[in-house]
Design a protein around this motif. Structure first.
Motif, PDB file in Angstrom:
ATOM      1  N   ALA A  73       0.737  -1.328  -0.180  1.00 60.43           N
ATOM      2  CA  ALA A  73      -0.298   0.185   0.175  1.00 60.43           C
ATOM      3  C   ALA A  73       0.407   1.009  -0.023  1.00 60.43           C
ATOM      4  N   ALA A  74       1.705   1.343   1.150  1.00 58.78           N
ATOM      5  CA  ALA A  74       3.261   2.433   0.605  1.00 58.78           C
ATOM      6  C   ALA A  74       3.029   2.520  -0.759  1.00 58.78           C
ATOM      7  N   ARG A  75       3.680   1.457  -1.275  1.00 60.14           N
ATOM      8  CA  ARG A  75       4.587   1.478  -2.158  1.00 60.14           C
ATOM      9  C   ARG A  75       3.836   2.663  -3.524  1.00 60.14           C
ATOM     10  N   PHE A  76       1.839   2.017  -2.934  1.00 63.56           N
ATOM     11  CA  PHE A  76       0.686   3.047  -4.537  1.00 63.56           C
ATOM     12  C   PHE A  76       0.951   3.833  -4.215  1.00 63.56           C
ATOM     13  N   PHE A  77       0.923   4.770  -2.818  1.00 60.58           N
ATOM     14  CA  PHE A  77       0.501   5.781  -2.673  1.00 60.58           C
ATOM     15  C   PHE A  77       2.001   6.729  -2.744  1.00 60.58           C
ATOM     16  N   ALA A  78       3.099   6.108  -2.638  1.00 66.20           N
ATOM     17  CA  ALA A  78       4.151   6.771  -2.903  1.00 66.20           C
ATOM     18  C   ALA A  78       4.442   7.621  -4.958  1.00 66.20           C
ATOM     19  N   ARG A  79       3.363   6.574  -5.640  1.00 61.77           N
ATOM     20  CA  ARG A  79       3.392   6.779  -6.523  1.00 61.77           C
ATOM     21  C   ARG A  79       2.776   7.840  -7.603  1.00 61.77           C
ATOM     22  N   PRO A  80       3.569   8.496  -8.740  1.00 63.95           N
ATOM     23  CA  PRO A  80       2.981   9.789  -9.466  1.00 63.95           C
ATOM     24  C   PRO A  80       1.175   9.778  -9.456  1.00 63.95           C
ATOM     25  N   GLN A  81       0.764  11.018  -8.975  1.00 64.36           N
ATOM     26  CA  GLN A  81      -0.687  11.126  -8.670  1.00 64.36           C
ATOM     27  C   GLN A  81      -1.427  10.980  -9.891  1.00 64.36           C
ATOM     28  N   GLY A  82      -1.092  11.402 -10.918  1.00 59.66           N
ATOM     29  CA  GLY A  82      -1.854  10.456 -12.674  1.00 59.66           C
ATOM     30  C   GLY A  82      -2.208   9.028 -12.749  1.00 59.66           C
ATOM     31  N   GLU A  83      -1.114   8.745 -12.609  1.00 57.18           N
ATOM     32  CA  GLU A  83      -1.194   7.015 -11.831  1.00 57.18           C
ATOM     33  C   GLU A  83      -1.913   6.186 -11.248  1.00 57.18           C
ATOM     34  N   LYS A  84      -1.804   7.026  -9.708  1.00 58.28           N
ATOM     35  CA  LYS A  84      -3.175   6.543  -8.919  1.00 58.28           C
ATOM     36  C   LYS A  84      -4.278   6.252  -9.473  1.00 58.28           C
ATOM     37  N   GLU A  85      -4.615   8.141  -9.546  1.00 58.58           N
ATOM     38  CA  GLU A  85      -5.502   8.292 -10.630  1.00 58.58           C
ATOM     39  C   GLU A  85      -6.241   7.273 -11.565  1.00 58.58           C
ATOM     40  N   GLN A  86      -5.342   6.649 -12.165  1.00 59.63           N
ATOM     41  CA  GLN A  86      -5.864   6.345 -13.098  1.00 59.63           C
ATOM     42  C   GLN A  86      -6.298   4.545 -12.957  1.00 59.63           C
ATOM     43  N   GLU A  87      -5.700   4.485 -11.699  1.00 64.66           N
ATOM     44  CA  GLU A  87      -6.103   3.171 -10.592  1.00 64.66           C
ATOM     45  C   GLU A  87      -7.767   3.463 -10.018  1.00 64.66           C
ATOM     46  N   ALA A  88      -8.315   4.363 -10.152  1.00 62.63           N
ATOM     47  CA  ALA A  88      -9.845   4.615  -9.753  1.00 62.63           C
ATOM     48  C   ALA A  88     -10.342   3.705  -9.532  1.00 62.63           C
ATOM     49  N   PRO A  89     -10.767   2.948 -11.073  1.00 59.52           N
ATOM     50  CA  PRO A  89     -11.426   2.082 -11.829  1.00 59.52           C
ATOM     51  C   PRO A  89     -11.801   0.664 -10.467  1.00 59.52           C
ATOM     52  N   THR A  90     -10.279   0.360 -10.618  1.00 59.58           N
ATOM     53  CA  THR A  90     -10.337  -0.569  -9.851  1.00 59.58           C
ATOM     54  C   THR A  90      -9.177  -0.976  -8.793  1.00 59.58           C
ATOM     55  N   LEU A  91      -8.881  -0.080  -7.468  1.00 56.37           N
ATOM     56  CA  LEU A  91      -8.874   0.216  -6.428  1.00 56.37           C
ATOM     57  C   LEU A  91      -9.888   0.970  -5.620  1.00 56.37           C
ATOM     58  N   GLY A  92     -10.493   1.854  -6.915  1.00 57.27           N
ATOM     59  CA  GLY A  92     -11.356   2.996  -5.807  1.00 57.27           C
ATOM     60  C   GLY A  92     -10.647   3.799  -4.895  1.00 57.27           C
ATOM     61  N   TYR A  93      -9.380   4.230  -5.269  1.00 60.17           N
ATOM     62  CA  TYR A  93      -8.648   5.289  -4.614  1.00 60.17           C
ATOM     63  C   TYR A  93      -9.252   7.325  -4.769  1.00 60.17           C
ATOM     64  N   GLY A  94      -9.287   7.762  -3.722  1.00 60.78           N
ATOM     65  CA  GLY A  94      -9.747   8.782  -3.948  1.00 60.78           C
ATOM     66  C   GLY A  94      -8.750  10.122  -3.078  1.00 60.78           C
ATOM     67  N   SER A  95      -9.008  10.878  -3.361  1.00 57.14           N
ATOM     68  CA  SER A  95      -7.779  12.009  -1.784  1.00 57.14           C
ATOM     69  C   SER A  95      -8.687  13.216  -1.375  1.00 57.14           C
ATOM     70  N   LYS A  96      -8.052  13.246  -0.477  1.00 63.71           N
ATOM     71  CA  LYS A  96      -9.351  14.937   0.568  1.00 63.71           C
ATOM     72  C   LYS A  96     -10.298  14.798   0.192  1.00 63.71           C
ATOM     73  N   ARG A  97     -11.029  14.398  -0.316  1.00 64.97           N
ATOM     74  CA  ARG A  97     -12.715  14.701   0.440  1.00 64.97           C
ATOM     75  C   ARG A  97     -13.028  13.369   1.100  1.00 64.97           C
ATOM     76  N   ILE A  98     -13.979  13.384   1.955  1.00 67.82           N
ATOM     77  CA  ILE A  98     -14.152  12.240   2.477  1.00 67.82           C
ATOM     78  C   ILE A  98     -16.091  12.067   2.659  1.00 67.82           C
ATOM     79  N   GLY A  99     -16.864  11.788   1.603  1.00 64.69           N
ATOM     80  CA  GLY A  99     -18.213  11.895   1.015  1.00 64.69           C
ATOM     81  C   GLY A  99     -18.636  12.543   0.703  1.00 64.69           C
ATOM     82  N   GLY A 100     -19.985  13.419   0.352  1.00 67.26           N
ATOM     83  CA  GLY A 100     -20.233  13.924  -0.469  1.00 67.26           C
ATOM     84  C   GLY A 100     -20.710  15.151  -0.193  1.00 67.26           C
ATOM     85  N   ASN A 101     -20.534  15.065   1.607  1.00 61.56           N
ATOM     86  CA  ASN A 101     -20.671  16.144   1.854  1.00 61.56           C
ATOM     87  C   ASN A 101     -20.273  17.736   1.943  1.00 61.56           C
ATOM     88  N   GLY A 102     -19.102  17.920   1.613  1.00 59.63           N
ATOM     89  CA  GLY A 102     -17.844  19.011   2.354  1.00 59.63           C
ATOM     90  C   GLY A 102     -17.001  18.281   3.353  1.00 59.63           C
TER      91      GLY A 102
END
Length: 353
Positions: A73-102
């Motif tokens: 997991a630590a190796r994954f989070f150390a990857r470039p941001q663009g690569e992590k965002e590409q993994e959203a469909p397969t790993l459910g990646y997200g950042s900074k926003r916790i839920g949809g209410n702000g």
């Protein structure tokens, strides 16, 4: 990387306070039948009544598996941001926003549903989600993907194996809990139903892997994950030996949880508070980022099936005692909770007045 605008950073800044350490009870899941197991069951019940939070030893999860999953997991989070965002469909990646209410936090994460076999699947393609709607960010990130691929690779394999092992901990805790409550083997409405809630084919379980990067310069303390209770039955978590987790005591004061490299920690969730008619406490907790070291935590959320009707167990309504909560389904509770902010009291809407 977690990228915030100046105004957003101001929203999650905290005073540089250092709360006292929490007195966290330990429960040995490997205690043999007889007096030792009875003592472990009593200790578990006392911990659920006191803080709604405890550590478990004797859990049987190989330390090699834990270390390997954390390292991957630590190796994954150390990857470039663009690569992590590409993994959203397969790993459910997200950042900074916790839920949809702000709600915002100094955190990036993976959020995965759990299949009947125990394997983890990304929330973007899972049939169920969790409260408090943290899946929304991952689903939004995945929305632009034209053809989500099947998750593959050592990280997913490790998370699958880890999820199976930690769900066994959740079941062992619930079985010991039933013994401590005196409802083990009490039939469909009693102790057998506690573990069943998180092991059925349609149980709504989740795995969340959080990464809290080191705090940025000039920010002494930040909200990593704001104060909240977990809505499920129980949560089983561990972190990589880095502090930051804090729990609220009964008087409302915060206490820090000393990191432990060997134990798992268990939170009582809102659903378990309902099942015990308020006898067990759904612990309010948060994560504060004030370290120069990254923190990786992995949390298994044991949730019931969507259509499961939830109400205090009859065996715990002594002498015809009054039920504090009206009955409702897990799906109803989730729908209601998704309309709230992270720190709001979701259970108040389901109390008998």
């Amino acid at each position: 990387m977690v990228v915030f605008a100046k105004g957003e950073l101001e929203q999650i800044a905290l005073p540089a306070a250092e709360p006292p350490p929490a007195d966290v009870r330990s429960v040995d899941l490997s205690a043999p039948s007889g007096p030792a197991r009875e003592a472990a069951a009593r200790a578990l019940v006392a911990a659920c009544e006191e803080h709604g939070f405890f550590r478990v030893m004797g859990h049987g999860v190989p330390p090699e598996l834990v270390r390997a999953a954390e390292a991957a997991a630590a190796r994954f989070f150390a990857r470039p941001q663009g690569e992590k965002e590409q993994e959203a469909p397969t790993l459910g990646y997200g950042s900074k926003r916790i839920g949809g209410n702000g709600d915002l936090g100094w955190v990036e994460y993976l959020l995965l549903g759990v299949t009947p076999s125990g394997a983890a699947v990304p929330t973007a393609s899972a049939s169920s989600s969790t409260l408090p709607c943290a899946a929304a960010a991952a689903a939004t990130a995945a929305a632009g993907a034209s053809s989500p691929s099947e998750p593959t690779g050592p990280l997913r394999d490790l998370l699958d194996e880890y999820t199976v092992a930690v769900r066994r901990i959740a079941c062992a805790v619930l079985e010991l809990m039933a013994e401590g409550l005196g409802i083990a083997g009490a039939g469909a409405g009693g102790g057998d139903s506690l573990a069943r809630l998180v092991t059925r084919a349609d149980s709504d379980c989740m795995l969340r892997v959080n990464h809290y990067p080191p705090r940025p310069a000039l920010n002494p303390s930040l909200t990593g994950f704001g104060e909240h209770t977990d809505p499920q039955v129980i949560s089983v978590l561990r972190a990589n030996g880095t502090s930051g987790l804090e729990i609220a005591l009964r008087d409302g004061a915060w206490a820090s949880v000393p990191p432990d490299g060997d134990a798992f920690f268990v939170n009582v969730g809102d659903t378990l508070q309902v099942l015990t008619n308020g006898r067990f406490r759904s612990v309010r907790h948060r994560v504060v980022v004030n370290s120069e070291k990254s923190r990786v935590s992995m949390v298994f959320f044991g949730g019931p099936p969507p259509g499961e009707r939830l109400a205090p167990l009859p065996q715990l309504l002594v002498d015809g005692g009054r039920s504090r909560y009206r009955d409702f389904t897990w799906s109803e509770f989730k729908t209601s909770g998704c309309r709230t902010r992270l720190a709001e009291d979701r259970l108040s809407r389901f109390e008998n007045k």
